[in-house]
Design a protein around this motif. Structure first.
Motif, PDB file in Angstrom:
ATOM      1  N   UNK A 130      -8.737 -13.819 -19.676  1.00 25.87           N
ATOM      2  CA  UNK A 130      -8.094 -14.774 -20.581  1.00 25.87           C
ATOM      3  C   UNK A 130      -8.648 -14.556 -21.984  1.00 25.87           C
ATOM      4  N   UNK A 131      -8.073 -13.606 -22.706  1.00 20.10           N
ATOM      5  CA  UNK A 131      -8.651 -13.170 -23.974  1.00 20.10           C
ATOM      6  C   UNK A 131      -7.999 -13.793 -25.203  1.00 20.10           C
ATOM      7  N   UNK A 132      -6.762 -14.262 -25.112  1.00 19.51           N
ATOM      8  CA  UNK A 132      -6.137 -14.844 -26.297  1.00 19.51           C
ATOM      9  C   UNK A 132      -5.690 -16.277 -26.028  1.00 19.51           C
ATOM     10  N   UNK A 133      -5.212 -16.923 -27.069  1.00 22.24           N
ATOM     11  CA  UNK A 133      -4.860 -18.341 -26.994  1.00 22.24           C
ATOM     12  C   UNK A 133      -3.724 -18.590 -26.016  1.00 22.24           C
ATOM     13  N   UNK A 134      -2.736 -17.717 -25.990  1.00 25.32           N
ATOM     14  CA  UNK A 134      -1.590 -17.904 -25.097  1.00 25.32           C
ATOM     15  C   UNK A 134      -2.027 -17.868 -23.637  1.00 25.32           C
ATOM     16  N   UNK A 135      -2.865 -16.893 -23.274  1.00 22.90           N
ATOM     17  CA  UNK A 135      -3.329 -16.779 -21.885  1.00 22.90           C
ATOM     18  C   UNK A 135      -4.158 -18.000 -21.484  1.00 22.90           C
ATOM     19  N   UNK A 136      -4.999 -18.473 -22.391  1.00 20.73           N
ATOM     20  CA  UNK A 136      -5.809 -19.654 -22.086  1.00 20.73           C
ATOM     21  C   UNK A 136      -4.926 -20.896 -21.946  1.00 20.73           C
ATOM     22  N   UNK A 137      -3.895 -20.980 -22.779  1.00 22.84           N
ATOM     23  CA  UNK A 137      -2.981 -22.125 -22.699  1.00 22.84           C
ATOM     24  C   UNK A 137      -2.236 -22.133 -21.374  1.00 22.84           C
ATOM     25  N   UNK A 138      -1.794 -20.965 -20.916  1.00 21.52           N
ATOM     26  CA  UNK A 138      -1.104 -20.865 -19.622  1.00 21.52           C
ATOM     27  C   UNK A 138      -2.031 -21.313 -18.496  1.00 21.52           C
ATOM     28  N   UNK A 139      -3.273 -20.822 -18.503  1.00 20.46           N
ATOM     29  CA  UNK A 139      -4.235 -21.184 -17.461  1.00 20.46           C
ATOM     30  C   UNK A 139      -4.515 -22.682 -17.472  1.00 20.46           C
TER      31      UNK A 139
END
Length: 267
Positions: free
Chosen positions: A191-200
């Motif tokens: 989870x390296x960027x904001x979008x991936x963290x938001x999805x998680x």
């Protein structure tokens, strides 16, 4: 991610960017042994959920994707409908199909071998393969990780199912948390960027928030909506920013035109 559809077939340590075979083997064995041993937790949890020894072993032999297996037996243990539990496990396993699209380019295996290699397309083999700089290293990493994991996972599943009665209450040991814990440990560094963290984060909120109100297995299906929802919101925000920029640009141009006209009138 940098495109790697034409990886060099560098042997051993030769060639620019090549990685020693020993280093690839070390990485593959490290992941395969560490994750493979958690099959014991699945075997215990599955037997504690009411599945027979044959059913438990068949899941590891044929399904062979830990998150889906734990999701299935967890939903059944919670009293969920078998079809709902199977659907939840299926949707969790769909991610492997997307891994396969990428790995098929990197591995470039003969057509006859691909159906057998597909059985080993999981989180761990994908992670090890994608970390390699050459096609030779990708093939070694994928094959050794898959072989180690498959053998250990199935062996420890059998041992766990056989030893479930001796262990007693699996809830008291917390073994049902081992699978999700391993999955999260593999997922977190990705989870390296904001979008991936938001999805998680949204997936966690949906899954946990809906647990008390929906039948077992259904929250997992709903949590899968996190990715399209976040991407839709991101697209809307990007579109809005572009529109705002266009409006500001138009206003600026209009102001410049009016200023020029006023200066002309002043003359």
């Amino acid at each position: 991610m940098t495109e790697q559809t034409a990886l060099p077939d560098a042997p051993g340590t030769g060639g620019a960017g090549a990685k020693p075979d020993a280093a690839v083997v070390r990485d593959a064995l490290g992941v395969g042994v560490a994750v493979g041993l958690s099959g014991f937790a699945f075997g215990v949890t599955s037997a504690g959920s009411g599945l027979t020894l044959a059913q438990t072993c068949a899941l590891s032999l044929l399904v062979f994707t830990g998150a889906s297996q734990f999701a299935l037996v967890g939903a059944l243990a919670a009293g969920g409908n078998p079809l709902t539990a199977a659907a939840g496990a299926f949707f969790l396993g769909v991610r492997n199909a997307f891994y396969g699209l990428r790995l098929s380019q990197l591995l470039a295996l003969p057509r006859a071998v691909r159906p057998f290699a597909a059985q080993w397309v999981i989180d761990e083999t994908t992670a090890v393969a994608l970390a390699q700089p050459t096609r030779r290293a990708v093939r070694i990493g994928f094959t050794l990780t898959g072989l180690t994991l498959y053998v250990l996972w199935n062996l420890t599943t059998l041992l766990g199912a056989l030893g479930a009665e001796a262990i007693g209450d699996t809830d008291a040991w917390g073994l049902d948390a081992a699978g999700p814990a391993v999955f999260l440990a593999l997922l977190a560094p990705m989870l390296k960027d904001t979008t991936e963290r938001a999805v998680a984060a949204l997936a966690v909120l949906l899954g946990l928030g809906l647990l008390p109100v929906l039948p077992a297995g259904v929250p997992v299906l709903v949590a899968a909506l996190a990715a399209p929802l976040v991407l839709w919101a991101r697209g809307r925000r990007a579109g809005g920013a572009e529109d705002d920029g266009a409006v500001r640009g138009a206003l600026k141009d209009d102001g410049a035109v009016r200023g020029a006209a006023e200066r002309e009138d002043g003359r």
